[in-house]
Design an enzyme around this catalytic site. Structure first.
Site, mmCIF file in Angstrom:
data_model
loop_
_atom_site.group_PDB
_atom_site.id
_atom_site.type_symbol
_atom_site.label_atom_id
_atom_site.label_comp_id
_atom_site.label_asym_id
_atom_site.label_seq_id
_atom_site.Cartn_x
_atom_site.Cartn_y
_atom_site.Cartn_z
ATOM 1 C CB SER A 78 9.553 -2.841 1.820
ATOM 2 O OG SER A 78 9.561 -2.333 0.636
ATOM 3 C CE LYS A 110 7.052 -0.179 0.733
ATOM 4 N NZ LYS A 110 7.912 0.553 0.062
#
Length: 252
Positions: free
Chosen positions: A55, A133
């Site tokens: 990701s 993230k």
């Protein structure tokens, strides 16, 4: 009485030699000290985490079948301030983010106990859903996508995000936010609650981030209290050694 030299100027005081400790007697003490130092270091200062998914490509590698990056996460900075836009952070997934998490602990009580002790000193990964993230917006800010160039907006201003390489297609007039075939980039607007963060992966077309969880009790955001620390270095593999850039994407 005649001087026999016992206390004379040339006399030598003989002291019994102090018996040196055996290495094997000192070894357990050294091990305990090392474990205590490791516990303090990894609990309060910094710890190494493994990137398990793709990701954050290409900033961080974690693709299936490859050697995932191991990153150093420092924990001191956020004791004196909150995460800022652009920071790459590691955080504990809120409840709604944990549906696919599978515990790595053994069902055997003894082995599980050893694993828990190993986790305290950094020999075993924590048994929790730790995610990485990038912070896009903080408490009170409104985030959405997209402007007419396909850029994410925060408080109506477009972001400059050079770290994003892979994203959903966006073709003005053909596949945008107001066309019959809507671009996968489009979302929002959402206002981030105070004390929370809106986070997204750099690999925008393959990241189950805040956009994916907007229907949960936190509106897709992550509490600042869930943040473990800031990712600052790639420490393994050696071919990927280097710092992790955290440029503020918000334009003035």
């Amino acid at each position: 009485m005649p001087d026999n030299g016992a206390n004379g100027p040339d006399s030598v005081s003989v002291r019994p030699k102090k018996k040196s400790r055996s290495f094997w007697r000192e070894l357990p003490i050294l091990i305990v000290v090392a474990l205590l130092l490791s516990f303090v270091l990894q609990t309060f200062i910094a710890r190494v985490y493994l990137i398990p998914s793709e990701s954050m490509e290409p900033t961080l590698h974690g693709c299936p079948g490859c050697t995932g990056d191991r990153i150093l996460v420092e924990k001191i900075g956020y004791r004196f301030g909150d995460p800022e836009p652009g920071d790459v952070v590691v955080f504990k997934g809120p409840d709604s983010w944990n549906s696919e998490f599978v515990s790595t602990r053994s069902s055997n009580v003894v082995i599980r106990g050893i694993q828990e002790v190993g986790s305290l000193v950094g020999l075993v990964p924590p048994d929790e859903n730790d995610l990485v993230k990038r912070v896009i917006a903080t408490g009170g800010q409104t985030v959405e996508c997209c402007d007419d160039q396909g850029r994410v907006l925060v408080d109506g201003k477009p972001l400059d995000e050079p770290y994003v390489v892979t994203d959903f297609p966006f073709v003005p007039g053909t596949q945008a936010c107001d066309t019959p075939v809507r671009s996968g980039r489009c979302f929002g607007p959402y206002t981030v609650p105070e004390g929370n963060l809106w986070v997204m992966g750099d690999n925008r077309s393959n990241s189950a981030d805040s956009r994916y969880h907007v229907g949960d009790e936190l509106g897709g955001t992550v509490p600042v209290d869930n943040v473990i620390g800031k990712a600052v270095l790639i420490v393994l593999p050696p071919s990927r050694w280097g710092t992790i850039d955290s440029p503020n994407p918000q334009t003035s």
